[in-house]
Design a protein around this motif. Structure first.
Motif, PDB file in Angstrom:
ATOM      1  N   ASN A 270       0.888  -1.252   0.036  1.00 37.35           N
ATOM      2  CA  ASN A 270      -0.073  -0.112   0.059  1.00 37.35           C
ATOM      3  C   ASN A 270       0.897   1.204  -0.043  1.00 37.35           C
ATOM      4  OD1 ASN A 270      -2.077   1.839   0.159  1.00 37.35           O
ATOM      5  ND2 ASN A 270      -2.759   1.211   2.380  1.00 37.35           N
ATOM      6  N   ARG A 271       0.630   2.214  -1.028  1.00 35.98           N
ATOM      7  CA  ARG A 271       1.561   3.429  -0.950  1.00 35.98           C
ATOM      8  C   ARG A 271       0.712   4.389  -1.004  1.00 35.98           C
ATOM      9  NH1 ARG A 271       5.864   1.565  -6.025  1.00 35.98           N
ATOM     10  NH2 ARG A 271       6.463  -0.238  -4.879  1.00 35.98           N
ATOM     11  N   ALA A 277       2.034   0.959   3.757  1.00 35.63           N
ATOM     12  CA  ALA A 277       2.307  -0.679   4.247  1.00 35.63           C
ATOM     13  C   ALA A 277       2.974  -1.643   3.408  1.00 35.63           C
ATOM     14  CB  ALA A 277       1.208  -1.008   5.057  1.00 35.63           C
ATOM     15  N   LYS A 278       3.672  -2.573   3.622  1.00 36.36           N
ATOM     16  CA  LYS A 278       4.352  -3.343   2.907  1.00 36.36           C
ATOM     17  C   LYS A 278       3.531  -4.637   3.087  1.00 36.36           C
ATOM     18  CE  LYS A 278       8.832  -5.681   1.310  1.00 36.36           C
ATOM     19  NZ  LYS A 278       8.513  -5.103  -0.073  1.00 36.36           N
ATOM     20  N   ASP A 337       1.508  -5.412  -7.902  1.00 37.76           N
ATOM     21  CA  ASP A 337       1.728  -5.682  -6.411  1.00 37.76           C
ATOM     22  C   ASP A 337       1.902  -4.393  -5.716  1.00 37.76           C
ATOM     23  OD1 ASP A 337       3.968  -4.795  -7.601  1.00 37.76           O
ATOM     24  OD2 ASP A 337       5.486  -6.238  -6.597  1.00 37.76           O
ATOM     25  N   VAL A 338       1.353  -3.316  -6.230  1.00 38.28           N
ATOM     26  CA  VAL A 338       0.876  -1.983  -5.677  1.00 38.28           C
ATOM     27  C   VAL A 338      -0.319  -1.504  -5.817  1.00 38.28           C
ATOM     28  CG1 VAL A 338       1.890   0.635  -5.780  1.00 38.28           C
ATOM     29  CG2 VAL A 338       3.429  -1.271  -6.244  1.00 38.28           C
ATOM     30  N   MET A 339      -0.699  -0.847  -4.648  1.00 41.23           N
ATOM     31  CA  MET A 339      -2.036  -0.275  -4.700  1.00 41.23           C
ATOM     32  C   MET A 339      -2.131   1.151  -3.980  1.00 41.23           C
ATOM     33  SD  MET A 339      -3.387  -1.103  -1.449  1.00 41.23           S
ATOM     34  CE  MET A 339      -2.994  -2.464  -0.258  1.00 41.23           C
ATOM     35  N   PHE A 340      -3.197   1.652  -3.977  1.00 45.18           N
ATOM     36  CA  PHE A 340      -3.266   3.041  -2.970  1.00 45.18           C
ATOM     37  C   PHE A 340      -4.492   2.855  -2.485  1.00 45.18           C
ATOM     38  CE2 PHE A 340      -0.273   3.457  -6.677  1.00 45.18           C
ATOM     39  CZ  PHE A 340       0.854   4.182  -6.346  1.00 45.18           C
ATOM     40  N   GLN A 341      -4.825   2.602  -1.288  1.00 49.33           N
ATOM     41  CA  GLN A 341      -6.107   2.549  -0.630  1.00 49.33           C
ATOM     42  C   GLN A 341      -6.022   3.115   0.890  1.00 49.33           C
ATOM     43  OE1 GLN A 341      -7.812  -1.273  -0.513  1.00 49.33           O
ATOM     44  NE2 GLN A 341      -7.904  -1.317  -2.950  1.00 49.33           N
TER      45      GLN A 341
END
Length: 804
Positions: A270-271, A277-278, A337-341
């Motif tokens: 999560n970016r 958070a990884k 493998d990346v999202m923004f939430q």
């Protein structure tokens, strides 16, 4: 072996020997017996899976013909016939019509999936969606991930994400219908065969089968002790372990226990600013078990089945504005493998289900009586960040990725679901021209659904701001019958009839509204009855070709929808009915080394039940289309190319079209709509007349190639497959962003198989989605261009042992 053969010939032909011919024969027989024992032991320990070479066969034929007086030419001819037979495709026995029949002689478009193909497709810890685009006219998708699969056959399905959504494709596992979509997600393991029946199946299987049926048969207990265990490890730390063991408990009772454990580590980072958070999403742990007891008497069998499942993980990831505006491409720089939430920390999915069935069968001289009593129960809670991003438009310094009109974080749950079914049928087993079956069926389901809404931007974050609860009681019963009559040696006709009665009592209570609306209670009841029917004929053109024709009618009972957290309306969809016409050829060609089945179909559906998903808010609205027309064709083939090479190929074309000039739905918030539009109370609606159905690809195709080669003391094998489905509309309306691209996925599995003692061992490596094809396969339209993306490439290895 050659020296032994030479010795036997020398003994027989020596003119200086003083022994009688009988003594020679006795000696040869002793040598032969000794050789057979040694050879058999060697085969058992090292070469069970290898074919005997032609030379070895000829040598053994010579030895035994010398002893028994059989001619060499005669044995060679028999071996040639055996070799030819070994190159032929196996006869596929199915139970599509509730009796065991040859698939090539059934007047239904049916495909069976078993053996190597089933094992290869189900590699990598896949859920039931592994069948997507692997069978003609079949597609499967989900917006819940592993828990809530939605099936489509010949373009007919239901894209509704509500937990009360009914589907026109029925799933039957071990003769028990799985009505709720949560039950349809039960893991696939220790399965003997999958049958997909295309077209209406309303006579023998009843309600909610206007599109077709998917039927799973698990491996049953037997008196023979046998089982297997396997473990695989793959991408992102995924582990898949399963196994089964069964055998006799007594002369009459046998059992089988089957277990599954799957685990995958979270891997999606999560970016979102301030919420980094990884490895926050993408993981799951799934456990399932099945235990069966089989009693077999002289004319009676009883099968008790208990099964359970537990899922603990995170839902499929919603990705805000992952679709590039003005196109249907994923945005530049997309990373799986990346999202923004802002709601990822609370995202989860937890589900449990269990069930039991008792199948009793009495075999009389001319009849079989079958009783199937079953209970299924499920619980689930799925919580997700539906807008797929962080922040909102009224927080300009905290919003993304892209434009987020408002935050949407919801959860849906089933705290209680219980389903009871009872079927009783009588099946004739006459030797003459007439056979029939008659039966009765009863269904009862009690379902509770909870809907939650949360404020992602509250302090503390994620406070509950909306809650509603739904209750639905469904009762249905039916009587049915089917008659088969052989008019001539070549022509057989079948007629079926079923009367169904269906009733639903529904209530929805909103206790908390995110918009400050007052509490609300709505009650509705719907009921209907219908007579389903079918008529078919099968004509044996010759020993290898059967031609069939079929006309069938089925229905889906009225549906209710009550997601009133975000609205004040409970919508109802009236009964839909379908009449389907199809004809086809089923043929075995090339002396049994090829099989080609072709079907052509046309159907009309009146009052099709549709769901307007999203559009103006996070809710669903049911509606009926006046008429839907569908037509197409299917080709399904198998080939034995050589002793070492087998292939399959299938392709299907489905054209669907809505025929309703007044049908319209609210459109997306930010996409580019290509349908004609109209304004209703100041809101834009798209006119749907002429549109194809959502998630209904015109083309589906699949090809496989299997290579097997004796190597050392075992077999090397390689299995490759490639599947294709053409473009799809993700919603009822058409738009540039929400036209799902054509999807091409391939897989490969290769390994080595050998035997030692009473065990068979297999080690293999595999890859799914070989070329890492990724694109939007689902979307959320009411907020932003949120996408759901298919699984990335998966690489793994497996070790498996079978014991006898």
């Amino acid at each position: 072996m050659l020296s032994f053969f030479a010795l036997s010939i020398n003994i027989c032909s020596s003119s200086t020997s003083h022994k009688t011919l009988n003594e020679y024969k006795i000696k040869i027989l002793r040598y032969t017996t000794l050789f057979a024992k040694v050879y058999t032991k060697k085969v058992t320990n090292h070469m069970i899976l290898m074919k005997r070479t032609t030379l070895a066969i000829l040598i053994n034929a010579s030895l035994f013909s010398a002893v028994a007086g059989t001619s060499f030419a005669s044995l060679a001819k028999q071996q040639e016939e055996t070799d030819n037979k070994s190159k032929q495709l196996e006869v596929i026995q199915i139970t599509a019509r509730k009796r065991v029949e040859n698939a090539q002689e059934v007047p239904i478009a049916v495909t069976a999936l078993q053996g190597d193909a089933l094992n290869a497709y189900n590699s990598a810890g896949m859920d039931i969606r592994f069948m997507n685009a692997k069978i003609p006219s079949l597609s499967i998708e989900s917006s819940f991930g592993r828990a809530f699969p939605r099936f489509y056959i010949r373009g007919l399905g239901n894209s509704d994400f509500d937990l009360n959504a009914s589907q026109p494709v029925s799933l039957v596992i071990d003769d028990v219908v799985q009505e709720n979509a949560i039950l349809k997600g039960f893991p696939v393991f220790d399965v003997a065969r999958v049958e997909v029946l295309r077209g209406p199946q309303g006579t023998l299987f009843g309600r909610n089968t206007p599109a077709g049926l998917v039927k799973f048969d698990t491996v049953k207990p037997s008196q023979e002790f046998e089982g297997y265990a396997s473990v695989s490890y793959g991408s992102r730390g995924a582990i898949d372990m399963e196994g089964a063991v069964g055998g006799a408990l007594s002369d009459n009772i046998s059992t089988r226990v089957s277990l599954l454990w799957q685990d995958k580590d979270p891997y999606i980072d999560n970016r979102a600013p301030g919420l980094e958070a990884k490895d926050q999403l993408g993981g799951y742990t799934e456990q399932a078990a099945r235990i069966q007891f089989l009693y077999e008497g002289n004319d009676f069998t009883g099968l008790l089945n208990y099964h359970t499942r537990d899922l603990d993980g995170t839902p499929i990831v919603f990705r805000a504005n992952a679709i590039k505006a003005g196109s249907n491409d994923l945005v530049d720089g997309y990373e799986h493998d990346v999202m923004f939430q802002d709601g990822a920390a609370r995202a989860s999915i937890e589900g449990q289900s269990q069930g039991a069935s008792l199948k009793l069968e009495w075999e009389f001289e001319s009849y079989t009586v079958t009783s199937i009593s079953a209970w299924e129960s499920a619980e689930i809670l799925a919580h997700g960040d539906v807008d797929g991003g962080y922040g909102a438009s009224f927080l300009p310094d905290f919003m993304g990725p892209g434009f987020i009109p408002f935050s949407s974080e919801t959860a849906d749950g089933i705290p209680d679901q219980d389903q009871l079914t009872q079927e009783l049928r009588l099946l004739s087993n006459f030797d003459d021209a007439l056979n029939y079956q008659v039966g009765v069926f009863y269904f009862d389901e009690k379902l509770t659904i909870e809907n939650f809404s949360y404020d992602s931007l509250s302090s503390p974050a994620g406070q509950l701001n909306g809650y509603a609860i739904q209750h639905q009681d469904t009762t249905a019963w039916a009587v049915f019958g089917a008659v088969d009559y052989t008019l001539t040696d070549a022509l057989k006709v079948t007629a079926g009839l079923r009367y169904s009665d269906d009733e639903k009592d529904f209530s929805a209570d909103r206790e908390i509204s995110p918009f400050g609306a007052p509490p609300l209670r709505i009650q509705r009841s719907v009921s209907d009855n219908h007579v389903s029917w079918d008529l078919s004929a099968t004509y044996k053109v010759n020993g290898n070709v059967n031609w069939y024709s079929r006309v069938a009618n089925s229905f889906r009972a009225p549906s209710l929808q009550g997601r009133i957290v975000f609205g004040d309306e409970v919508t109802v969809a009236d009964t839909e009915t379908v009449t389907s016409f199809e004809t086809g050829i089923k043929s075995d060609v090339l002396n049994g080394q090829g099989r080609v089945n072709v079907s052509i179909f046309y159907y009309t559906m009146d009052d099709q039940q549709l769901t307007a998903v999203g559009g103006n808010d996070n809710s669903n609205r049911l509606l009926n289309a006046d008429k839907t027309i569908g037509y197409g064709f299917e080709v399904d083939s198998e080939w034995v190319l050589t002793d070492e090479l087998n292939a399959t190929f299938n392709i299907s074309y489905n054209n669907t079209e809505l025929d309703d000039s007044s049908l319209a739905v609210a459109v997306c918030a930010q996409c580019t709509v290509t349908n004609p539009t109209t304004l209703v109370d100041g809101q834009t609606f798209a006119l749907l007349d002429g549109n194809s159905l959502p998630h209904a690809p015109e083309w589906i195709s699949n090809a496989t190639l299997r290579y097997s080669k004796a190597l050392g003391e075992g077999n090397f094998f390689a299995y490759g497959d490639i599947s294709y489905r053409s473009e799809i509309n993700l919603f009822l309306y058409e738009s540039i962003e929400f036209e799902g691209k054509a999807l091409l996925e391939s897989g490969l599995r290769a390994g080595y198989l050998w035997a030692q003692g009473d065990k068979e061992y297999e080690v293999s490596a595999f890859v799914r989605n070989l070329f890492d094809e990724q694109q939007a396969i689902g979307a959320v339209d009411f907020n932003n261009n949120t996408a759901l993306v298919n699984e990335e490439r998966y690489v793994g290895a497996e070790f498996k042992v079978r014991f006898f």
